[in-house]
Design a protein around this motif. Structure first.
Motif, PDB file in Angstrom:
ATOM      1  N   ASN A   1       0.815  -1.218   0.000  1.00 12.07           N
ATOM      2  CA  ASN A   1       0.000   0.000   0.000  1.00 12.07           C
ATOM      3  C   ASN A   1       0.842   1.259   0.000  1.00 12.07           C
ATOM      4  O   ASN A   1       1.915   1.298   0.605  1.00 12.07           O
ATOM      5  CB  ASN A   1      -0.902   0.027   1.234  1.00 12.07           C
ATOM      6  CG  ASN A   1      -1.978  -1.022   1.107  1.00 12.07           C
ATOM      7  OD1 ASN A   1      -2.643  -1.134   0.075  1.00 12.07           O
ATOM      8  ND2 ASN A   1      -2.129  -1.827   2.156  1.00 12.07           N
ATOM      9  N   LEU A   2       0.317   2.279  -0.660  1.00  9.10           N
ATOM     10  CA  LEU A   2       0.962   3.600  -0.623  1.00  9.10           C
ATOM     11  C   LEU A   2       0.017   4.571   0.068  1.00  9.10           C
ATOM     12  O   LEU A   2      -1.200   4.422  -0.016  1.00  9.10           O
ATOM     13  CB  LEU A   2       1.229   4.100  -2.049  1.00  9.10           C
ATOM     14  CG  LEU A   2       2.520   3.593  -2.683  1.00  9.10           C
ATOM     15  CD1 LEU A   2       2.295   2.243  -3.336  1.00  9.10           C
ATOM     16  CD2 LEU A   2       3.023   4.566  -3.715  1.00  9.10           C
ATOM     17  N   HIS A   3       0.623   5.551   0.733  1.00 10.22           N
ATOM     18  CA  HIS A   3      -0.215   6.553   1.409  1.00 10.22           C
ATOM     19  C   HIS A   3      -0.051   7.911   0.725  1.00 10.22           C
ATOM     20  O   HIS A   3       0.915   8.123  -0.015  1.00 10.22           O
ATOM     21  CB  HIS A   3       0.171   6.635   2.892  1.00 10.22           C
ATOM     22  CG  HIS A   3       1.645   6.841   3.107  1.00 10.22           C
ATOM     23  ND1 HIS A   3       2.259   8.056   2.936  1.00 10.22           N
ATOM     24  CD2 HIS A   3       2.626   5.956   3.438  1.00 10.22           C
ATOM     25  CE1 HIS A   3       3.564   7.915   3.170  1.00 10.22           C
ATOM     26  NE2 HIS A   3       3.816   6.654   3.460  1.00 10.22           N
ATOM     27  N   GLY A   4      -0.964   8.819   0.988  1.00 16.31           N
ATOM     28  CA  GLY A   4      -0.885  10.160   0.405  1.00 16.31           C
ATOM     29  C   GLY A   4       0.230  10.970   1.047  1.00 16.31           C
ATOM     30  O   GLY A   4       0.821  10.555   2.050  1.00 16.31           O
ATOM     31  N   CYS A   5       0.559  12.101   0.464  1.00 18.01           N
ATOM     32  CA  CYS A   5       1.601  12.961   1.030  1.00 18.01           C
ATOM     33  C   CYS A   5       1.466  14.377   0.472  1.00 18.01           C
ATOM     34  O   CYS A   5       0.606  14.631  -0.376  1.00 18.01           O
ATOM     35  CB  CYS A   5       2.989  12.404   0.699  1.00 18.01           C
ATOM     36  SG  CYS A   5       3.437  12.586  -1.048  1.00 18.01           S
ATOM     37  N   GLU A   6       2.311  15.260   0.980  1.00 17.42           N
ATOM     38  CA  GLU A   6       2.407  16.616   0.411  1.00 17.42           C
ATOM     39  C   GLU A   6       3.689  16.672  -0.391  1.00 17.42           C
ATOM     40  O   GLU A   6       4.736  16.234   0.089  1.00 17.42           O
ATOM     41  CB  GLU A   6       2.514  17.645   1.540  1.00 17.42           C
ATOM     42  CG  GLU A   6       1.175  18.146   1.993  1.00 17.42           C
ATOM     43  CD  GLU A   6       1.335  19.351   2.907  1.00 17.42           C
ATOM     44  OE1 GLU A   6       0.471  19.484   3.768  1.00 17.42           O
ATOM     45  OE2 GLU A   6       2.307  20.127   2.756  1.00 17.42           O
ATOM     46  N   TYR A   7       3.632  17.211  -1.575  1.00 20.26           N
ATOM     47  CA  TYR A   7       4.816  17.192  -2.434  1.00 20.26           C
ATOM     48  C   TYR A   7       4.827  18.435  -3.323  1.00 20.26           C
ATOM     49  O   TYR A   7       3.772  18.869  -3.791  1.00 20.26           O
ATOM     50  CB  TYR A   7       4.802  15.923  -3.312  1.00 20.26           C
ATOM     51  CG  TYR A   7       6.083  15.724  -4.067  1.00 20.26           C
ATOM     52  CD1 TYR A   7       7.199  15.194  -3.431  1.00 20.26           C
ATOM     53  CD2 TYR A   7       6.186  16.090  -5.409  1.00 20.26           C
ATOM     54  CE1 TYR A   7       8.395  15.034  -4.120  1.00 20.26           C
ATOM     55  CE2 TYR A   7       7.383  15.924  -6.103  1.00 20.26           C
ATOM     56  CZ  TYR A   7       8.482  15.401  -5.447  1.00 20.26           C
ATOM     57  OH  TYR A   7       9.663  15.253  -6.117  1.00 20.26           O
ATOM     58  N   THR A   8       6.026  18.977  -3.564  1.00 22.63           N
ATOM     59  CA  THR A   8       6.132  20.145  -4.449  1.00 22.63           C
ATOM     60  C   THR A   8       6.688  19.720  -5.805  1.00 22.63           C
ATOM     61  O   THR A   8       7.764  19.104  -5.879  1.00 22.63           O
ATOM     62  CB  THR A   8       7.061  21.218  -3.833  1.00 22.63           C
ATOM     63  OG1 THR A   8       6.539  21.540  -2.539  1.00 22.63           O
ATOM     64  CG2 THR A   8       7.105  22.486  -4.671  1.00 22.63           C
ATOM     65  N   VAL A   9       5.973  20.044  -6.862  1.00 22.95           N
ATOM     66  CA  VAL A   9       6.377  19.682  -8.225  1.00 22.95           C
ATOM     67  C   VAL A   9       7.637  20.464  -8.609  1.00 22.95           C
ATOM     68  O   VAL A   9       7.769  21.636  -8.263  1.00 22.95           O
ATOM     69  CB  VAL A   9       5.257  20.054  -9.225  1.00 22.95           C
ATOM     70  CG1 VAL A   9       5.621  19.641 -10.644  1.00 22.95           C
ATOM     71  CG2 VAL A   9       3.954  19.445  -8.822  1.00 22.95           C
ATOM     72  N   MET A  10       8.548  19.830  -9.317  1.00 24.50           N
ATOM     73  CA  MET A  10       9.777  20.529  -9.744  1.00 24.50           C
ATOM     74  C   MET A  10       9.435  21.645 -10.755  1.00 24.50           C
ATOM     75  O   MET A  10       8.386  21.603 -11.405  1.00 24.50           O
ATOM     76  CB  MET A  10      10.776  19.545 -10.379  1.00 24.50           C
ATOM     77  CG  MET A  10      10.326  18.995 -11.722  1.00 24.50           C
ATOM     78  SD  MET A  10      11.578  17.952 -12.519  1.00 24.50           S
ATOM     79  CE  MET A  10      12.688  19.197 -13.158  1.00 24.50           C
ATOM     80  N   PRO A  11      10.331  22.627 -10.894  1.00 24.10           N
ATOM     81  CA  PRO A  11      10.101  23.684 -11.885  1.00 24.10           C
ATOM     82  C   PRO A  11      10.126  23.123 -13.310  1.00 24.10           C
ATOM     83  O   PRO A  11      10.737  22.083 -13.568  1.00 24.10           O
ATOM     84  CB  PRO A  11      11.276  24.637 -11.666  1.00 24.10           C
ATOM     85  CG  PRO A  11      11.842  24.290 -10.339  1.00 24.10           C
ATOM     86  CD  PRO A  11      11.573  22.842 -10.119  1.00 24.10           C
ATOM     87  N   ASP A  12       9.491  23.835 -14.197  1.00 26.71           N
ATOM     88  CA  ASP A  12       9.350  23.366 -15.578  1.00 26.71           C
ATOM     89  C   ASP A  12      10.560  23.795 -16.411  1.00 26.71           C
ATOM     90  O   ASP A  12      10.687  24.954 -16.800  1.00 26.71           O
ATOM     91  CB  ASP A  12       8.053  23.927 -16.173  1.00 26.71           C
ATOM     92  CG  ASP A  12       7.657  23.200 -17.449  1.00 26.71           C
ATOM     93  OD1 ASP A  12       8.532  23.012 -18.314  1.00 26.71           O
ATOM     94  OD2 ASP A  12       6.485  22.814 -17.565  1.00 26.71           O
ATOM     95  N   ARG A  13      11.441  22.829 -16.702  1.00 25.82           N
ATOM     96  CA  ARG A  13      12.681  23.175 -17.417  1.00 25.82           C
ATOM     97  C   ARG A  13      12.383  23.593 -18.852  1.00 25.82           C
ATOM     98  O   ARG A  13      13.147  24.348 -19.465  1.00 25.82           O
ATOM     99  CB  ARG A  13      13.695  22.026 -17.354  1.00 25.82           C
ATOM    100  CG  ARG A  13      13.254  20.776 -18.025  1.00 25.82           C
ATOM    101  CD  ARG A  13      14.125  19.570 -17.695  1.00 25.82           C
ATOM    102  NE  ARG A  13      13.491  18.371 -18.233  1.00 25.82           N
ATOM    103  CZ  ARG A  13      13.879  17.733 -19.325  1.00 25.82           C
ATOM    104  NH1 ARG A  13      14.945  18.143 -19.975  1.00 25.82           N
ATOM    105  NH2 ARG A  13      13.228  16.678 -19.755  1.00 25.82           N
ATOM    106  N   ILE A  14      11.280  23.100 -19.432  1.00 26.07           N
ATOM    107  CA  ILE A  14      10.982  23.456 -20.820  1.00 26.07           C
ATOM    108  C   ILE A  14      10.338  24.843 -20.885  1.00 26.07           C
ATOM    109  O   ILE A  14      10.650  25.630 -21.786  1.00 26.07           O
ATOM    110  CB  ILE A  14      10.103  22.386 -21.487  1.00 26.07           C
ATOM    111  CG1 ILE A  14      10.768  21.002 -21.369  1.00 26.07           C
ATOM    112  CG2 ILE A  14       9.820  22.746 -22.944  1.00 26.07           C
ATOM    113  CD1 ILE A  14      12.180  20.894 -21.973  1.00 26.07           C
ATOM    114  N   ALA A  15       9.491  25.173 -19.909  1.00 28.58           N
ATOM    115  CA  ALA A  15       8.986  26.551 -19.854  1.00 28.58           C
ATOM    116  C   ALA A  15      10.173  27.488 -19.651  1.00 28.58           C
ATOM    117  O   ALA A  15      10.249  28.573 -20.251  1.00 28.58           O
ATOM    118  CB  ALA A  15       7.966  26.705 -18.734  1.00 28.58           C
ATOM    119  N   GLY A  16      11.146  27.066 -18.835  1.00 29.64           N
ATOM    120  CA  GLY A  16      12.354  27.876 -18.619  1.00 29.64           C
ATOM    121  C   GLY A  16      13.096  28.097 -19.923  1.00 29.64           C
ATOM    122  O   GLY A  16      13.475  29.225 -20.269  1.00 29.64           O
ATOM    123  N   ALA A  17      13.295  27.019 -20.679  1.00 35.64           N
ATOM    124  CA  ALA A  17      13.995  27.130 -21.970  1.00 35.64           C
ATOM    125  C   ALA A  17      13.213  28.043 -22.909  1.00 35.64           C
ATOM    126  O   ALA A  17      13.799  28.802 -23.702  1.00 35.64           O
ATOM    127  CB  ALA A  17      14.156  25.739 -22.588  1.00 35.64           C
TER     128      ALA A  17
END
Ligand code: EPU
Length: 423
Positions: free
Chosen positions: A226-242
């Motif tokens: 089983n996996l449980h939920g969590c809080e997580y921050t998505v990484m920045p968008d390297r392609i939007a950056g490019a």
């Protein structure tokens, strides 16, 4: 796909100056949203970009029985009590990443029913590697009338060794999603090494998964129940950056990118620097200044799996190189049909010759505005970049493609002093 009849009216020729805080990564957020279906509980995904593709993923999760909402820039997904293992043709057709739900649904429910995914028209985008891998993990797969039925006879996938013939990003993600709740150990050889794979694995580890080796070619996953939920921050968008760096390089000016993933953007930055732009980076910021005319890139720019030059940045860098001094050559090795933006660029005065995998860009002095169409996401952004560097006004249709990947695109460009209006 997207019936968006809006257009951008862009007047070029202004230097662009200012700061942009980079959005969360689309290509991380989407597989992570699929992964949230595996967790028995609530997931809070921070920094989730507000994009049409993200809303499509939320609709898919809702139809699978999850409760989803956006709270500011957080996506909140509660997968405590899933009610379905089937996704309609219509929802599957909204984007390519819908296919990522196949591994996740199978992992959670032991069966799933989907169809071939939609997404950008970049040439044929088969899912043979996804299907072969899931079969090897014990799934029985039947395809009838365009619908794909998958079932794990024992309810759980079984760990196995999978060697990919090409490091496909989507196939690697689907295997990981199915393997985290499988019985035993799954080994992926020749796995994709894209930073978004690492982000997906980091998220899954936060949910309790046992994964090692992401970012390398051999990933080892030990299944847990089983996996449980969590809080997580998505990484920045390297392609939007490019993209924003290419826009500033094309139009000229000064840009500070904040919240940037500098190390992950290195394959792009090392090529961009060769144009003569000043590029400095510190921890999570990138500074770019373009004074004089850009220089063409001497060596062929070959798109390759990470850590090679990213195919997703090919079109936007091309937009900047159209007015560089000299000739640059791209070689597109990932997708068969990823030069569709060149028609619009040629209409604006670019000198581009496409010959199979290669595109030869002979630098011209100036571009002029034109009526143009965005035919895919990154190609659309490239035409917008060219329009911002051109004399006169461009009317760009098909911008539903741009909305799939760039959050508040016109606000970002306007904040730099660019002239762009949505109509
Ligand atoms: N391929 C197969 N069979 C498969 C899977 C892939 O032949 O079963 C081929 C594809 O046809 C393609 C190549 O392998 O020629 C690469 O495909 P891959 O599976 O690596 O790409 P993807 O998962 O479909 C993701 C991104 C793309 C990005 C590519 C490559 C997402 C949602 N999409 O696509 O992003 O270009 O990896 O890095 O993560 C975009 O953001 O504009 C975009 C298209």
């Amino acid at each position: 796909m997207h019936k968006n009849t809006q257009k951008f009216v862009i007047t070029g020729g202004r230097r662009l100056c200012g700061e942009i805080a980079l959005q969360g990564s689309k290509n991380s957020a989407l597989p992570i949203m699929a992964a949230a279906f595996l967790a028995q509980g609530e997931t809070v995904l921070k920094g989730c970009p507000k994009l049409t593709d993200v809303y499509s993923a939320m609709r898919i999760l809702t139809c699978l029985g999850c409760r989803c909402r956006m709270e500011g820039s957080n996506a909140v997904i509660d997968s405590s009590s899933p009610g379905s293992f089937s996704i309609s043709d219509e929802l599957m057709g909204e984007m390519r990443s819908s296919i990522m739900f196949m591994g996740a649904i199978l992992g959670r429910m032991g069966e799933c029913e989907v169809s071939a995914p939609g997404g950008c028209e970049l040439g044929p985008r088969p899912i043979d590697m996804h299907l072969a891998a899931l079969r090897k993990m014990g799934a029985e797969i039947n395809i009838r009338g365009g619908r794909i039925y998958c079932r794990l006879p024992s309810g759980r996938a079984r760990g196995t060794k999978i060697s990919l013939s090409f490091p496909s990003v989507g196939a690697t993600e689907n295997i990981i999603l199915c393997a985290v709740r499988a019985e035993g150990e799954t080994i992926i050889n020749n796995a994709a090494r894209e930073p978004e794979i690492c982000d997906l694995c980091s998220f899954l580890r936060c949910c309790g998964a046992d994964i090692k080796g992401d970012g390398e070619s051999r990933i080892v996953i030990n299944g847990i129940e089983n996996l449980h939920g969590c809080e997580y921050t998505v990484m920045p968008d390297r392609i939007a950056g490019a993209t924003y760096l290419s826009i500033a390089a094309a139009a000229g000016g000064e840009l500070i990118l904040k919240n940037a993933c500098v190390a992950e953007m290195e394959p792009f930055l090392s090529v961009l620097e060769q144009t003569g732009c000043c590029v400095y980076s510190s921890e999570n910021r990138i500074y770019l200044r373009r004074g004089g005319r850009l220089r063409a890139i001497k060596n062929r720019i070959r798109t390759m799996p990470h850590p090679g030059f990213p195919t997703d940045a090919q079109a936007v860098l091309m937009a900047a190189l159209i007015t560089a001094e000299g000739t640059s050559v791209f070689e597109e090795n990932i997708f068969d049909c990823r030069y569709r933006h060149t028609d619009a660029l040629i209409k604006m005065g670019a000198d581009i010759e496409v010959m199979g995998k290669a595109a030869v860009i002979r630098g011209v002095d100036r571009l002029h505005g034109a009526e143009a169409e965005a035919t895919d996401l990154r190609g659309g952004a490239a035409v917008a970049a060219a329009a911002l560097s051109a004399d006169g006004t461009t009317v760009l249709t098909g911008i539903g493609h741009i909305d799939r990947g760039y959050e508040k695109f016109e606000e970002a460009v306007t904040s730099l002093g660019g002239i762009i209006r949505r109509e």
